[in-house]
Design an enzyme around this catalytic site. Structure first.
Site, PDB file in Angstrom:
ATOM      1  N   ASP A   1      29.332 -74.603 144.905  1.00 38.44           N
ATOM      2  CA  ASP A   1      29.183 -73.235 145.401  1.00 38.44           C
ATOM      3  C   ASP A   1      28.896 -73.193 146.891  1.00 38.44           C
ATOM      4  O   ASP A   1      28.147 -74.017 147.422  1.00 38.44           O
ATOM      5  CB  ASP A   1      28.055 -72.519 144.656  1.00 38.44           C
ATOM      6  CG  ASP A   1      28.366 -72.315 143.185  1.00 38.44           C
ATOM      7  OD1 ASP A   1      29.551 -72.092 142.881  1.00 38.44           O
ATOM      8  OD2 ASP A   1      27.452 -72.388 142.356  1.00 38.44           O
TER       9      ASP A   1
ATOM     10  N   GLU B   1      34.173 -63.532 135.362  1.00 34.73           N
ATOM     11  CA  GLU B   1      33.496 -64.824 135.407  1.00 34.73           C
ATOM     12  C   GLU B   1      32.026 -64.587 135.749  1.00 34.73           C
ATOM     13  O   GLU B   1      31.715 -63.932 136.742  1.00 34.73           O
ATOM     14  CB  GLU B   1      34.172 -65.707 136.456  1.00 34.73           C
ATOM     15  CG  GLU B   1      33.873 -67.182 136.328  1.00 34.73           C
ATOM     16  CD  GLU B   1      34.683 -68.002 137.322  1.00 34.73           C
ATOM     17  OE1 GLU B   1      34.091 -68.890 137.950  1.00 34.73           O
ATOM     18  OE2 GLU B   1      35.895 -67.737 137.484  1.00 34.73           O
TER      19      GLU B   1
END
EC number: 4.2.1.20
Length: 273
Positions: free
Chosen positions: A68, A57
């Site tokens: 995040d 990824e």
């Protein structure tokens, strides 16, 4: 955007990875493109491919990464300060992907896709050799068109599923997802979390009864103990992000590359043991 095409006859598709592994869990490392620099990112992709990664990824740096945690946010910030953007990332991927087997999934927020235009964005990442796409803030209600474009360009779109989703929501995502489903292991943002819950394990069991589509688990997975626990849950893949990003962000690029090589080797050995 001009990309010189390097045809890759070796990189596999995401769906073929899961078929090949059968009941074995896939190792899916995450790294941020351009941190510490694009040369290191290219080297990191090759190292991960050579030392146990089944799928990789790759995060597109973004200025407002709501999903995040602090480690990946900091990596995105460092990359953006170097003027890392979609164009130079795809140029790097286009060259690098011809040397690796593990398919690359691009992790990006929805805004960069809309800014370029869905057709242009999907076409560009496909030409560069990207095999999958994950958009954490893509509303499922707006996904029909992007699903059709991804299918046209042989990009496997991955849907996220939150552990707080209602049964109705789970049913909708499971039914609409064109390929594998990414189950978020915790609420909140990505990052290193100390423990996983029995509730999460029961949820994975519930989803596995609802669909034959591959289920991957991520957000907060960082330790050997967690990997050992999760591999027994009958899921198809484990995504490890912050632990790789933190190691790669060492003071010296070569040290970071050595650290991710060692961690990838360790994680893979745990999964196959």
């Amino acid at each position: 955007m001009i990309i010189n095409i390097h045809i890759n006859f070796f990189m596999t598709t995401i769906s073929s990875v899961f078929k090949k592994l059968d009941k074995q869990c896939a190792l899916i490392p995450f790294i941020t493109a351009g941190d510490p620099d694009l040369v290191s990112t290219s080297k990191a992709l090759k190292i991960l491919d050579q030392h146990g990664a089944d799928i990789i990824e790759l995060g597109l740096p973004y200025s407002d990464p709501l999903a995040d945690g602090p480690i990946i946010q900091a990596a995105s910030s460092r990359a953006l300060k170097q003027s890392i953007n979609l164009n130079n990332i795809l140029d790097m991927v286009n060259i690098t992907s011809s040397n690796i087997v593990a398919p690359i999934v691009l992790f990006t927020y929805y805004n960069p896709v809309l800014n370029l235009g869905i057709n242009n964005f999907i076409s560009a990442i496909s030409r560069a050799g990207i095999k999958g796409l994950l958009i954490p803030d893509l509303p499922i209600e707006e996904s029909d068109y992007i699903i059709s474009v991804c299918k046209l360009f042989n990009i496997e779109l991955i849907f996220l599923l939150s552990p707080t989703s209602s049964i109705e929501r789970i049913n909708k995502i499971v039914e609409q997802a064109p390929g594998c489903i990414y189950l978020v292991s915790t609420t909140g943002v990505t990052g290193q979390k100390p423990e996983l819950t029995g509730k999460l394990k029961r949820l994975t069991e519930t989803i596995k009864k609802m669909t034959q589509k591959p289920i991957i688990l991520g957000f907060g997975i960082s330790t050997a103990e967690q990997i050992k626990e999760i591999k027994g849950w009958n899921i198809n893949g484990i995504v490890i992000g912050s632990a790789f990003v933190k190691r790669l962000s060492s003071d010296f690029p070569e040290e970071g590359l050595r650290k991710i090589k060692d961690f990838c080797t360790t994680a893979k050995s745990i999964i196959i043991s």
